[in-house]
Enzyme design. Structure first.
Site, PDB file in Angstrom:
ATOM      1  CB  ALA A  69      -0.906  -0.005   1.228  1.00  0.00           C
ATOM      2  N   GLY A 113       0.039  -5.071   0.924  1.00  0.00           N
ATOM      3  CA  GLY A 113      -1.196  -5.021   0.152  1.00  0.00           C
ATOM      4  C   GLY A 113      -1.075  -5.668  -1.204  1.00  0.00           C
TER       5      GLY A 113
END
Length: 262
Positions: A69, A113
């Site tokens: 992320a 992520g």
């Protein structure tokens, strides 16, 4: 992203009945931010609604599928920001609603992520340079997009604990051995292999493909007896399709089936 706005963080193209989405933030190693996830969700939903598409591929660059992320964007968030904004749930989870198969074609880093996004795909084909990991513990947090839930289901408790608690990376060979990826191929053949698998899927009856995906996913949602009963009812229901008649008639008469996806 609206139908008249070109995406900035992804590229989208088709190959026959295959929709291909490529993450495209090269300077950030495809770090996942809200704009990218909004654009990705919109692209996948558009392909899912397109009768001319039977399967999708999600990929990144040779260097990184997605390195995680976007920490720069996250660093200043407060609890109120992430809770009120429904962070992750609002747009990352869109891929879970896609009914057609999504193949993850992963090369380079799939971390945090990025690893979680890859695991949301229906199966992963990895290049031999792929590396998977959940390093969130280094940032004073834990995985938040399914890493503590999907990873144990894929590789078992011990390996998942090892990766989540030590932040170590798993290479492609270990990932295949552990069951995280379905196959490992040379980097230069990754997209050919993924496209080949997708085209095979596209050649089958779309109702059967969608039903098969739904049924396999059900195996992770409940008990064995409930899952088997779900499978049985879906199996029975497919006898109402034209493609079942075509497929079995083609088999009996030793000819190639011509599925109409009906």
């Amino acid at each position: 992203m609206t139908p008249t706005t070109a995406p900035e963080c992804i590229t989208v193209r088709t190959e026959g009945r295959v929709g291909i989405v490529t993450l495209n933030r090269p300077k950030q190693l495809n770090a996942l931010n809200n704009q990218l996830m909004d654009e990705l969700g919109a692209a996948l939903k558009a392909f899912d609604a397109d009768d001319d598409i039977g399967c999708m591929i999600l990929t990144g660059s040779e260097k990184a599928f997605a390195a995680g992320a976007d920490i720069g964007a996250m660093a200043s968030y407060t609890f109120a920001d992430v809770y009120k904004g429904d962070y992750i749930t609002r747009n990352w989870e869109t891929i879970r609603s896609i009914r057609k198969p999504v193949i993850g074609a992963v090369s380079g880093f799939a971390l945090g992520g990025g690893c979680e996004l890859a695991m949301m795909c229906d199966f992963i084909i990895a290049a031999d340079n792929a590396k998977f990991g959940q390093p969130e513990i280094k940032l004073g947090i834990i995985p938040g997009a399914g890493g503590t839930q999907r990873l144990p289901r894929a590789v078992g408790k011990s390996k998942a604990m090892d990766m989540v608690l030590t932040a170590r990376m798993m290479d492609a060979t270990e990932a295949e051995r552990a069951g995280l990826v379905s196959r490992v191929v040379p980097l230069e053949k990754l997209m050919d292999e993924a496209l080949g698998a997708a085209l095979i899927i596209c050649g089958f009856s779309l109702p059967s493909v969608m039903a098969a995906k739904e049924s396999v996913n059900r195996a992770f949602e409940g008990s064995l007896s409930d899952g088997v009963m779900f499978e049985r009812r879906i199996f029975h229901a497919l006898f109402a399709t034209a493609d079942q008649k075509e497929g079995m008639d083609a088999f009996v008469n030793k000819r190639k089936a011509e599925f109409k996806h009906q």
